[in-house]
Design a protein around this motif. Structure first.
Motif, PDB file in Angstrom:
ATOM      1  N   ASP A   1     -32.119  33.778 -63.190  1.00 10.05           N
ATOM      2  CA  ASP A   1     -32.016  32.945 -64.410  1.00 10.05           C
ATOM      3  C   ASP A   1     -32.134  31.522 -63.875  1.00 10.05           C
ATOM      4  N   PRO A   2     -32.369  30.558 -64.843  1.00  8.54           N
ATOM      5  CA  PRO A   2     -32.788  29.260 -64.451  1.00  8.54           C
ATOM      6  C   PRO A   2     -31.514  28.452 -63.850  1.00  8.54           C
ATOM      7  N   ALA A   3     -30.271  29.167 -64.314  1.00  9.54           N
ATOM      8  CA  ALA A   3     -28.945  28.560 -63.413  1.00  9.54           C
ATOM      9  C   ALA A   3     -28.839  28.943 -62.102  1.00  9.54           C
ATOM     10  N   ALA A   4     -29.266  29.893 -61.684  1.00  8.87           N
ATOM     11  CA  ALA A   4     -29.206  30.507 -60.408  1.00  8.87           C
ATOM     12  C   ALA A   4     -30.383  29.813 -59.527  1.00  8.87           C
ATOM     13  N   PHE A   5     -31.663  29.580 -60.229  1.00 10.84           N
ATOM     14  CA  PHE A   5     -32.738  28.824 -59.545  1.00 10.84           C
ATOM     15  C   PHE A   5     -32.242  27.470 -59.387  1.00 10.84           C
ATOM     16  N   LEU A   6     -31.887  26.756 -60.256  1.00 10.90           N
ATOM     17  CA  LEU A   6     -31.522  25.235 -59.873  1.00 10.90           C
ATOM     18  C   LEU A   6     -30.433  25.413 -58.858  1.00 10.90           C
ATOM     19  N   ASN A   7     -29.367  26.056 -58.793  1.00 14.92           N
ATOM     20  CA  ASN A   7     -28.287  26.229 -58.024  1.00 14.92           C
ATOM     21  C   ASN A   7     -28.766  26.353 -56.393  1.00 14.92           C
ATOM     22  N   LYS A   8     -29.692  27.150 -56.480  1.00 13.18           N
ATOM     23  CA  LYS A   8     -30.215  27.687 -54.983  1.00 13.18           C
ATOM     24  C   LYS A   8     -30.846  26.346 -54.507  1.00 13.18           C
ATOM     25  N   ILE A   9     -31.645  25.570 -55.341  1.00 17.06           N
ATOM     26  CA  ILE A   9     -32.290  24.464 -54.876  1.00 17.06           C
ATOM     27  C   ILE A   9     -31.540  23.172 -54.588  1.00 17.06           C
ATOM     28  N   GLY A  10     -30.385  23.422 -54.850  1.00 19.75           N
ATOM     29  CA  GLY A  10     -29.590  22.039 -54.630  1.00 19.75           C
ATOM     30  C   GLY A  10     -29.756  20.848 -55.323  1.00 19.75           C
ATOM     31  N   ARG A  11     -29.132  19.656 -54.621  1.00 23.69           N
ATOM     32  CA  ARG A  11     -29.227  18.423 -54.988  1.00 23.69           C
ATOM     33  C   ARG A  11     -29.005  18.203 -56.548  1.00 23.69           C
ATOM     34  N   ASN A  12     -27.763  18.745 -56.780  1.00 23.77           N
ATOM     35  CA  ASN A  12     -26.915  18.708 -58.035  1.00 23.77           C
ATOM     36  C   ASN A  12     -28.087  19.115 -59.412  1.00 23.77           C
ATOM     37  N   SER A  13     -29.056  20.051 -58.983  1.00 22.42           N
ATOM     38  CA  SER A  13     -30.050  20.430 -60.031  1.00 22.42           C
ATOM     39  C   SER A  13     -29.343  21.301 -60.940  1.00 22.42           C
ATOM     40  N   ALA A  14     -28.159  22.127 -60.490  1.00 21.29           N
ATOM     41  CA  ALA A  14     -27.501  23.076 -61.419  1.00 21.29           C
ATOM     42  C   ALA A  14     -26.733  22.440 -62.712  1.00 21.29           C
ATOM     43  N   GLN A  15     -26.315  21.035 -62.454  1.00 16.95           N
ATOM     44  CA  GLN A  15     -25.922  20.306 -63.899  1.00 16.95           C
ATOM     45  C   GLN A  15     -27.110  20.481 -64.999  1.00 16.95           C
TER      46      GLN A  15
END
Length: 142
Positions: free
Chosen positions: A69-83
């Protein structure tokens, strides 16, 4: 060609069906050149400038591994993208949203948009996601 009629012309060139006459020292000919270029531009189809907008849309890759899902994708790429995970509605939305939409509707900064867009394209091409840490700035020494 016109050189035998107009010896003061420096150069002539025939392009397709249009004859371009270059005479840099003659103002009256520059007005004629504007007319010639205007006629050429009138022959271009009206939507020719925006042909790139109708380019083939890129595909949405299937989720793979632990990225579902998008949350896992953004969490994995780092740089506070999960927010920003709550701003992407679905997996399809993550891979179809444009940079302009990220800017206006989602309020992502330039650095954040570029980071997400670059990783999105890498994932689309089959690369595995990993965190690239930000190096702290070097301390100045005197």
């Amino acid at each position: 060609m016109l050189s035998h009629k107009h010896p003061h012309l420096r150069r002539e060139r025939e392009v397709d069906h249009l004859l371009l006459v270059v005479a840099p020292n003659h103002i009256s000919l520059s007005q004629n050149m504007n007319t010639i270029f205007a006629r050429c531009l009138a022959r271009i189809p009206s939507g020719a400038r925006s042909l790139h907008a109708g380019a083939a849309k890129k595909s949405v890759p299937a989720p793979r591994g632990d990225i579902q899902d998008p949350a896992a994708f953004l969490n994995k790429i780092g740089r506070n993208s999960a927010q920003f995970a709550d701003k992407f509605k679905s997996w399809d939305h993550l891979f179809t949203v444009t940079s302009a939409e990220m800017k206006s509707n989602m309020a992502l900064s330039v650095k954040q948009r570029r980071w997400v867009l670059n990783w999105r394209e890498k994932y689309r091409q089959g690369a595995d996601l990993y965190v690239i840490p930000v190096k702290p700035p070097k301390k100045k020494t005197k």
